[in-house]
Design an enzyme around this catalytic site. Structure first.
Site, PDB file in Angstrom:
ATOM      1  N   GLU A   1     -28.246  45.005  42.241  1.00 28.01           N
ATOM      2  CA  GLU A   1     -29.797  43.403  42.959  1.00 28.01           C
ATOM      3  C   GLU A   1     -31.090  44.606  42.768  1.00 28.01           C
ATOM      4  O   GLU A   1     -30.993  45.955  42.159  1.00 28.01           O
ATOM      5  CB  GLU A   1     -29.622  43.734  44.229  1.00 28.01           C
ATOM      6  CG  GLU A   1     -28.273  43.144  44.769  1.00 28.01           C
ATOM      7  CD  GLU A   1     -27.362  44.256  45.747  1.00 28.01           C
ATOM      8  OE1 GLU A   1     -27.952  45.704  45.322  1.00 28.01           O
ATOM      9  OE2 GLU A   1     -26.697  44.086  46.015  1.00 28.01           O
TER      10      GLU A   1
ATOM     11  N   HIS B   1     -27.269  52.064  48.476  1.00 24.39           N
ATOM     12  CA  HIS B   1     -28.323  51.688  48.141  1.00 24.39           C
ATOM     13  C   HIS B   1     -29.482  52.432  48.517  1.00 24.39           C
ATOM     14  O   HIS B   1     -29.258  53.500  48.812  1.00 24.39           O
ATOM     15  CB  HIS B   1     -28.663  50.915  49.298  1.00 24.39           C
ATOM     16  CG  HIS B   1     -28.449  48.968  49.935  1.00 24.39           C
ATOM     17  ND1 HIS B   1     -28.633  48.615  49.842  1.00 24.39           N
ATOM     18  CD2 HIS B   1     -27.693  48.629  49.577  1.00 24.39           C
ATOM     19  CE1 HIS B   1     -28.474  47.440  49.643  1.00 24.39           C
ATOM     20  NE2 HIS B   1     -26.990  46.752  49.401  1.00 24.39           N
TER      21      HIS B   1
END
Length: 319
Positions: free
Chosen positions: A106, A38
């Site tokens: 995402e 991330h």
């Protein structure tokens, strides 16, 4: 026989803590590691987001377990050529014990450079093109490529493992599962759904490995565990594509207001009932997964590892 790995959460923990958890996981009897990739945590409350490739380098010296990213998006934030170099070096450092897990990403992580965030079908198309490029690089080819989404000019990897890095593809919907079957060396998902495995296998996955992950929250007090899980991972229960299209942790936090502690308790195993934890893992075993990766929510990692080493994993030996 299903194996059980540990899922390192880069959103909750800094690099030193992740390394220590990997050591504890190996000592507790977990046989492999997943690590999330991330740029942002899902929420500010989670509070961390180290650069995964640096952590993997440290893992290669700290433990003897296989490691896999779960998952990397090789399309927007980091170009597939650079992802391939990072993955190849990681595999060399881990003596071939590395698998590259990839997904379509995402907006939370992949829109940080200001690029447009495409719709799901386009993201899957980009992922397929990226995998094609990386496979050529893993074979040691000099690659020049001008495709619909990516341009590569005279790229070649010189530091390579003995065998090409396996690329496993993450999928949650039917179309993604079919793409995973067509282009992946394995399948990654999060729900114990046999139909997803069947779709992957019918689409070309055959007998390739399938893996899944789940989150739990061990604590002696179940109510305390539910509150911890809700505080840190309410985002796991967001409906539809919200978690894929919201661009910042603050937006995720706003959406999390829709998720109640009761909903979290319904979907995440909380507390210290060893039978309940074992039953949650058996759902994945019964669904047909080869490996199941468990992540402990919250700070009490030592308590979790002691609990799983003594109370949960022994129930699942031979599963």
């Amino acid at each position: 026989m299903t194996e059980f790995g540990y899922f390192l959460s880069s959103e909750e923990h800094g690099p030193q803590a992740l390394i220590e958890q990997a050591r504890m996981a190996e000592q507790a009897g977990f046989t492999s590691l997943w690590i999330s990739d991330h740029f942002h945590p899902w929420t500010a409350e989670q509070g961390q987001s180290p650069f995964v490739w640096s952590v993997i380098g440290a893992l290669s010296e700290a433990v003897s377990l296989p490691v896999q990213t779960a998952v990397t998006c090789p399309t927007r934030r980091i170009h597939p050529v650079v992802t391939a170099q990072a993955a190849a070096t990681s595999s060399v450092m881990l003596d071939g014990r590395f698998r590259l897990g990839v997904g379509s990403g995402e907006a939370l992580n992949e829109s940080v450079l200001g690029d447009e965030w495409p719709e799901a079908a386009v993201r899957l198309e980009m992922l397929e093109e990226a995998v094609q490029i990386m496979r050529r690089l893993f074979r040691g080819e000099q690659v020049s490529h001008r495709g619909r989404h990516f341009t590569v000019q005279n790229a070649r990897l010189y530091t390579l493992p003995g065998e090409p890095v396996p690329i496993d593809v993450s999928a949650f919907g039917p179309q993604a599962a079919e793409i995973a079957g067509r282009i992946g060396d394995g399948f990654i998902t999060m729900a114990p759904v046999p139909e997803a495995i069947e779709r992957f296998r019918r689409s070309g996955g055959g007998t390739k490995p399938v893996a899944a992950g789940l989150k739990v929250c061990w604590a002696l007090d179940r109510d305390e565990a539910v509150q911890t899980a809700h505080r840190l991972w309410a985002s796991e229960q967001l409906p539809g594509e919200l978690s894929q299209i919201l661009p910042t942790p603050r937006h995720i936090e706003q959406a999390n207001e829709l998720v109640t502690p009761e909903r979290v308790a319904e979907h995440i195993t909380c507390g210290s009932d060893a039978d309940a934890h074992a039953a949650a893992l058996r759902e994945y075993v019964d669904a047909g997964f080869d490996t199941v990766y468990v992540n402990q929510i919250g700070p009490d990692q030592q308590g979790f590892f002691d609990f799983y080493r003594t109370k949960v994993l022994p129930q699942l030996n031979g599963a």
